[in-house]
Design a protein around this motif. Sequence first.
Motif, mmCIF file in Angstrom:
data_model
loop_
_atom_site.group_PDB
_atom_site.id
_atom_site.type_symbol
_atom_site.label_atom_id
_atom_site.label_comp_id
_atom_site.label_asym_id
_atom_site.label_seq_id
_atom_site.Cartn_x
_atom_site.Cartn_y
_atom_site.Cartn_z
ATOM 1 N N ILE A 123 0.843 -1.204 0.000
ATOM 2 C CA ILE A 123 0.000 0.000 0.000
ATOM 3 C C ILE A 123 0.874 1.248 0.000
ATOM 4 C CG2 ILE A 123 -1.640 1.350 1.378
ATOM 5 C CD1 ILE A 123 -2.871 -1.358 2.231
ATOM 6 N N PHE A 124 1.931 1.260 0.810
ATOM 7 C CA PHE A 124 2.822 2.416 0.850
ATOM 8 C C PHE A 124 3.508 2.608 -0.500
ATOM 9 C CE2 PHE A 124 6.564 4.904 1.823
ATOM 10 C CZ PHE A 124 6.038 5.887 2.645
ATOM 11 N N ARG A 125 3.943 1.514 -1.136
ATOM 12 C CA ARG A 125 4.573 1.631 -2.454
ATOM 13 C C ARG A 125 3.593 2.174 -3.485
ATOM 14 N NH1 ARG A 125 7.479 -2.935 -0.748
ATOM 15 N NH2 ARG A 125 5.965 -4.394 -1.551
ATOM 16 N N ALA A 126 2.335 1.726 -3.432
ATOM 17 C CA ALA A 126 1.320 2.230 -4.360
ATOM 18 C C ALA A 126 1.076 3.713 -4.133
ATOM 19 C CB ALA A 126 0.017 1.445 -4.198
ATOM 20 N N ALA A 127 1.013 4.129 -2.879
ATOM 21 C CA ALA A 127 0.818 5.544 -2.564
ATOM 22 C C ALA A 127 2.006 6.362 -3.064
ATOM 23 C CB ALA A 127 0.634 5.727 -1.059
ATOM 24 N N HIS A 128 3.216 5.855 -2.873
ATOM 25 C CA HIS A 128 4.413 6.563 -3.326
ATOM 26 C C HIS A 128 4.401 6.715 -4.846
ATOM 27 C CE1 HIS A 128 8.684 7.089 -4.391
ATOM 28 N NE2 HIS A 128 8.676 7.854 -3.307
ATOM 29 N N ARG A 129 4.048 5.650 -5.563
ATOM 30 C CA ARG A 129 3.968 5.734 -7.023
ATOM 31 C C ARG A 129 2.930 6.765 -7.443
ATOM 32 N NH1 ARG A 129 4.423 0.073 -6.779
ATOM 33 N NH2 ARG A 129 2.168 -0.088 -6.902
ATOM 34 N N LEU A 130 1.774 6.743 -6.796
ATOM 35 C CA LEU A 130 0.701 7.673 -7.140
ATOM 36 C C LEU A 130 1.136 9.116 -6.901
ATOM 37 C CD1 LEU A 130 -2.263 8.179 -7.924
ATOM 38 C CD2 LEU A 130 -2.828 7.957 -5.509
ATOM 39 N N VAL A 131 1.695 9.378 -5.740
ATOM 40 C CA VAL A 131 2.081 10.749 -5.373
ATOM 41 C C VAL A 131 3.228 11.254 -6.247
ATOM 42 C CG1 VAL A 131 3.084 12.132 -3.517
ATOM 43 C CG2 VAL A 131 1.191 10.612 -3.035
ATOM 44 N N THR A 132 4.211 10.421 -6.507
ATOM 45 C CA THR A 132 5.364 10.896 -7.275
ATOM 46 C C THR A 132 5.064 11.005 -8.766
ATOM 47 O OG1 THR A 132 6.255 8.648 -7.391
ATOM 48 C CG2 THR A 132 7.091 10.095 -5.627
ATOM 49 N N ASP A 133 4.020 10.345 -9.253
ATOM 50 C CA ASP A 133 3.657 10.453 -10.670
ATOM 51 C C ASP A 133 2.872 11.729 -10.976
ATOM 52 O OD1 ASP A 133 4.929 8.132 -11.334
ATOM 53 O OD2 ASP A 133 3.116 6.911 -11.453
ATOM 54 N N LEU A 134 2.352 12.392 -9.954
ATOM 55 C CA LEU A 134 1.569 13.607 -10.170
ATOM 56 C C LEU A 134 2.479 14.832 -10.241
ATOM 57 C CD1 LEU A 134 -1.345 12.920 -7.676
ATOM 58 C CD2 LEU A 134 -1.395 12.676 -10.156
ATOM 59 N N ASP A 135 2.025 15.841 -10.985
ATOM 60 C CA ASP A 135 2.772 17.097 -11.077
ATOM 61 C C ASP A 135 2.303 18.024 -9.960
ATOM 62 O OD1 ASP A 135 4.218 19.303 -11.829
ATOM 63 O OD2 ASP A 135 2.879 19.828 -13.487
ATOM 64 N N TRP A 136 3.203 18.344 -9.050
ATOM 65 C CA TRP A 136 2.874 19.181 -7.897
ATOM 66 C C TRP A 136 3.399 20.604 -8.055
ATOM 67 C CZ3 TRP A 136 -0.476 17.370 -4.425
ATOM 68 C CH2 TRP A 136 -0.664 15.988 -4.367
ATOM 69 N N GLY A 137 3.898 20.950 -9.219
ATOM 70 C CA GLY A 137 4.439 22.292 -9.410
ATOM 71 C C GLY A 137 5.677 22.486 -8.550
ATOM 72 N N SER A 138 5.683 23.546 -7.762
ATOM 73 C CA SER A 138 6.852 23.835 -6.926
ATOM 74 C C SER A 138 6.787 23.135 -5.563
ATOM 75 C CB SER A 138 6.980 25.345 -6.710
ATOM 76 O OG SER A 138 5.846 25.829 -5.999
ATOM 77 N N TYR A 139 5.669 22.467 -5.262
ATOM 78 C CA TYR A 139 5.527 21.780 -3.974
ATOM 79 C C TYR A 139 6.368 20.506 -3.970
ATOM 80 C CZ TYR A 139 3.404 19.425 0.010
ATOM 81 O OH TYR A 139 3.193 18.786 1.207
ATOM 82 N N THR A 140 7.104 20.287 -2.901
ATOM 83 C CA THR A 140 7.908 19.082 -2.753
ATOM 84 C C THR A 140 7.154 18.093 -1.870
ATOM 85 O OG1 THR A 140 9.941 20.363 -2.920
ATOM 86 C CG2 THR A 140 10.120 18.157 -1.979
ATOM 87 N N VAL A 141 6.864 16.935 -2.430
ATOM 88 C CA VAL A 141 6.153 15.888 -1.702
ATOM 89 C C VAL A 141 7.097 15.271 -0.682
ATOM 90 C CG1 VAL A 141 4.959 13.697 -1.944
ATOM 91 C CG2 VAL A 141 4.698 15.440 -3.694
ATOM 92 N N ASP A 142 6.591 15.050 0.544
ATOM 93 C CA ASP A 142 7.421 14.445 1.578
ATOM 94 C C ASP A 142 6.755 13.182 2.110
ATOM 95 O OD1 ASP A 142 5.349 15.579 2.986
ATOM 96 O OD2 ASP A 142 6.599 16.954 4.135
ATOM 97 N N VAL A 143 7.406 12.528 3.038
ATOM 98 C CA VAL A 143 6.935 11.248 3.572
ATOM 99 C C VAL A 143 5.534 11.360 4.205
ATOM 100 C CG1 VAL A 143 7.415 9.421 5.257
ATOM 101 C CG2 VAL A 143 9.251 10.336 3.854
#
Length: 60
Positions: free
Chosen positions: A25-45
Motif C-alpha cells: 500500500i505504501f509503495r502504491a501511494a508513493h507511485r501515485l504521489v510521485t507520478d503527479l505534477d505538484w508544481g513547486s511543492y515538494t512531496v514528503d513522507v
Amino acid sequence: MTAIDAGEPSPEVNVLERAMDRAEIFRAAHRLVTDLDWGSYTVDVPDVARVAEFLAGEWA
C-alpha cells in the motif's frame, strides 16, 4: 499432482502477510504521489503516508 495440506498459517505468517500488505500500500501511494505534477511543492513522507492511509481504508 497431490495437494499439500499445510494446515492453518502460523501467527508469524499472519504478521508477515500484514506487513507485506502495508508495504505494498505504501509503495502504491508513493507511485501515485510521485507520478503527479505538484508544481513547486515538494512531496514528503507525511504526504505519502496520508495517501497510503486513504488507500488502506479503501482496500480494507
